[in-house]
Design a protein around this motif. Structure first.
Motif, PDB file in Angstrom:
ATOM      1  N   LYS A  93      -5.118  -3.573   7.684  1.00 54.55           N
ATOM      2  CA  LYS A  93      -4.344  -4.672   7.120  1.00 54.55           C
ATOM      3  C   LYS A  93      -4.623  -5.043   5.721  1.00 54.55           C
ATOM      4  O   LYS A  93      -5.101  -6.055   5.239  1.00 54.55           O
ATOM      5  CB  LYS A  93      -5.130  -6.095   7.617  1.00 54.55           C
ATOM      6  N   PRO A  94      -3.907  -3.885   5.022  1.00 52.94           N
ATOM      7  CA  PRO A  94      -4.222  -4.123   3.399  1.00 52.94           C
ATOM      8  C   PRO A  94      -2.948  -5.105   3.180  1.00 52.94           C
ATOM      9  O   PRO A  94      -3.338  -5.599   1.812  1.00 52.94           O
ATOM     10  CB  PRO A  94      -3.550  -2.803   2.811  1.00 52.94           C
ATOM     11  N   PHE A  95      -2.101  -5.654   3.784  1.00 54.28           N
ATOM     12  CA  PHE A  95      -1.127  -6.742   3.372  1.00 54.28           C
ATOM     13  C   PHE A  95      -0.559  -7.151   4.665  1.00 54.28           C
ATOM     14  O   PHE A  95      -0.668  -6.643   5.685  1.00 54.28           O
ATOM     15  CB  PHE A  95      -0.116  -6.339   2.526  1.00 54.28           C
TER      16      PHE A  95
ATOM     17  N   ASP B 267       3.403   1.833  -6.279  1.00 51.22           N
ATOM     18  CA  ASP B 267       4.267   2.695  -6.985  1.00 51.22           C
ATOM     19  C   ASP B 267       5.169   1.840  -8.228  1.00 51.22           C
ATOM     20  O   ASP B 267       4.718   1.235  -8.770  1.00 51.22           O
ATOM     21  CB  ASP B 267       5.153   3.658  -6.138  1.00 51.22           C
ATOM     22  N   ARG B 268       6.348   2.145  -8.279  1.00 51.88           N
ATOM     23  CA  ARG B 268       7.126   1.271  -8.739  1.00 51.88           C
ATOM     24  C   ARG B 268       7.634   0.123  -8.307  1.00 51.88           C
ATOM     25  O   ARG B 268       8.663  -0.623  -8.947  1.00 51.88           O
ATOM     26  CB  ARG B 268       8.232   2.346  -9.437  1.00 51.88           C
ATOM     27  N   PHE B 269       7.513  -0.417  -6.922  1.00 53.47           N
ATOM     28  CA  PHE B 269       8.195  -1.359  -6.451  1.00 53.47           C
ATOM     29  C   PHE B 269       7.106  -2.630  -6.328  1.00 53.47           C
ATOM     30  O   PHE B 269       5.885  -2.559  -5.974  1.00 53.47           O
ATOM     31  CB  PHE B 269       8.186  -1.049  -4.707  1.00 53.47           C
ATOM     32  N   ASP B 270       7.790  -3.598  -6.617  1.00 55.55           N
ATOM     33  CA  ASP B 270       7.043  -5.070  -6.599  1.00 55.55           C
ATOM     34  C   ASP B 270       7.837  -5.994  -5.829  1.00 55.55           C
ATOM     35  O   ASP B 270       9.004  -6.370  -6.130  1.00 55.55           O
ATOM     36  CB  ASP B 270       6.871  -5.393  -8.159  1.00 55.55           C
ATOM     37  N   GLY B 271       7.402  -6.601  -4.882  1.00 60.76           N
ATOM     38  CA  GLY B 271       8.058  -7.564  -3.811  1.00 60.76           C
ATOM     39  C   GLY B 271       7.224  -8.043  -2.772  1.00 60.76           C
ATOM     40  O   GLY B 271       6.216  -7.942  -2.742  1.00 60.76           O
TER      41      GLY B 271
ATOM     42  N   SER C 214      -0.739   5.330   2.490  1.00 61.42           N
ATOM     43  CA  SER C 214      -2.156   5.841   2.220  1.00 61.42           C
ATOM     44  C   SER C 214      -2.245   6.867   1.192  1.00 61.42           C
ATOM     45  O   SER C 214      -3.231   7.408   0.906  1.00 61.42           O
ATOM     46  CB  SER C 214      -2.222   6.644   3.730  1.00 61.42           C
ATOM     47  N   GLU C 215      -1.170   7.174   0.471  1.00 62.57           N
ATOM     48  CA  GLU C 215      -1.245   8.100  -0.642  1.00 62.57           C
ATOM     49  C   GLU C 215      -1.117   7.432  -2.033  1.00 62.57           C
ATOM     50  O   GLU C 215      -1.494   7.986  -2.899  1.00 62.57           O
ATOM     51  CB  GLU C 215       0.028   9.008  -0.650  1.00 62.57           C
ATOM     52  N   LYS C 216      -0.761   6.113  -1.923  1.00 59.77           N
ATOM     53  CA  LYS C 216      -0.864   5.363  -3.312  1.00 59.77           C
ATOM     54  C   LYS C 216      -1.557   4.140  -3.192  1.00 59.77           C
ATOM     55  O   LYS C 216      -1.656   3.536  -2.173  1.00 59.77           O
ATOM     56  CB  LYS C 216       0.840   4.986  -3.518  1.00 59.77           C
ATOM     57  N   PRO C 217      -1.993   3.687  -4.282  1.00 58.29           N
ATOM     58  CA  PRO C 217      -2.916   2.413  -4.658  1.00 58.29           C
ATOM     59  C   PRO C 217      -1.939   1.163  -4.385  1.00 58.29           C
ATOM     60  O   PRO C 217      -0.827   1.204  -4.794  1.00 58.29           O
ATOM     61  CB  PRO C 217      -3.501   2.450  -5.928  1.00 58.29           C
ATOM     62  N   ILE C 218      -2.549   0.174  -3.540  1.00 60.48           N
ATOM     63  CA  ILE C 218      -1.832  -0.944  -3.095  1.00 60.48           C
ATOM     64  C   ILE C 218      -2.479  -2.285  -3.964  1.00 60.48           C
ATOM     65  O   ILE C 218      -3.546  -2.299  -3.745  1.00 60.48           O
ATOM     66  CB  ILE C 218      -1.530  -1.176  -1.676  1.00 60.48           C
TER      67      ILE C 218
END
Length: 306
Positions: A156-158, A167-171, A199-203
């Motif tokens: 449940k990270p979000f 990454d480059r997505f914000d929403g 699982s590969e990128k920081p959130i």
């Protein structure tokens, strides 16, 4: 059976009896066919085939009954529990569990039925293992995404409705699926992100923190008098005092440094979680622009002088 179970308060017994109806009808027909065919005389080969068919059909009825009962128990107990606000279960996770349980029971029932019918189950499992390996190699990205989806459900990270930066997505997260997750960006676009990507990128989850950090850097012209710089700081403090009910802590207002082309003033504040960040930033920035203009304080522009 219904009349007997209606006198009890055990829901599981009621569920078993209700789900028993259709498999029981099939089983009664199967028993009738067995006694009918038993009175006839067939060649050994045909009789052997008939017996194998009845073994397979019996395994089918028993497996069908188990699947119906397990699905009914999940719908009756786990699904309402997942809809409560004080638990961590998710309706989509319950659906995933239901599908996994169904596939497992059917696989076990088929293997047991084939084994009792006299088929070489070992060779079949070995063949399925080789085929499964080839299928796994061909669809490894899909498998990675499905495992990523399971990790999202467990960790449940979000959640749906959270503002997330990856990454480059914000929403805003609009849907969490088994294979992919959908996000509506701040520009209004829908972005579909494979679950393995998480699982590969920081959130960065801005919705689960106790506050939202806003850093406002204001560049003043170098020819601004020290008194005017102090006045600029005072204006920022007044704006902060007028909006203190929206802040999670006291804002920080200070001259950060003497930059390449401007005197840099930092206005750093932390908003409470329930505040509309974009609307608040717009109001604060407009107030800064208006009051600086009225006070005759000019913003710096990048320039070079020889």
């Amino acid at each position: 059976l219904r009349k007997l179970t209606s006198r009890t308060e055990n829901k599981i017994v009621d569920i078993v009896v209700e789900q028993l109806r259709n498999p029981a009808i099939f089983a009664i027909i199967l028993v009738g066919l067995w006694f009918a065919l038993d009175r006839l005389h067939f060649t050994p080969g045909i009789e052997k085939t008939i017996r194998k068919g009845f073994v397979l059909l019996t395994a089918f009825v028993i497996t069908w009954l188990f699947v119906r009962v397990i699905n009914a128990i999940i719908r009756e107990f786990l699904l309402p529990y997942s809809q409560r606000s004080d638990n961590n279960l998710d309706a989509q996770l319950i659906s995933l569990i239901q599908q996994v349980v169904k596939i497992t029971i059917w696989s076990f029932g088929i293997i047991v039925g084939l084994n009792n019918a006299g088929f070489n189950v070992g060779a079949l499992i070995a063949g399925l293992g080789i085929g499964g390996l080839a299928l796994a190699l061909a669809s490894q990205d899909t498998v990675k995404n499905m495992f990523g989806g399971m990790i999202l459900y467990l960790d449940k990270p979000f959640q749906v409705g959270d503002r997330v930066v990856i990454d480059r997505f914000d929403g805003i997260i609009s849907e969490i699926g088994i294979r992919s997750t959908r996000m509506r960006t701040l520009e209004g676009l829908i972005v579909t992100i494979p679950n393995a990507h998480f699982s590969e990128k920081p959130i960065e989850n801005y919705s689960q923190g106790p506050f939202f950090r806003v850093s406002c850097l204001i560049n003043l012209e170098y020819n601004t008098a020290p008194q005017k710089v102090k006045e600029a700081l005072e204006i920022l403090r007044q704006i902060a005092d007028e909006n203190k009910e929206y802040f999670a802590s006291n804002p920080l207002i200070f001259v950060e440094q003497f930059g390449v082309f401007a005197i840099e003033v930092k206005f750093l504040y932390y908003l409470k979680q329930e505040v509309n960040v974009f609307e608040f930033r717009n109001n604060v920035n407009m107030a800064i622009l208006q009051r600086f203009y009225q006070a005759g304080i000019s913003f710096a522009q990048p320039s070079q002088r020889n």
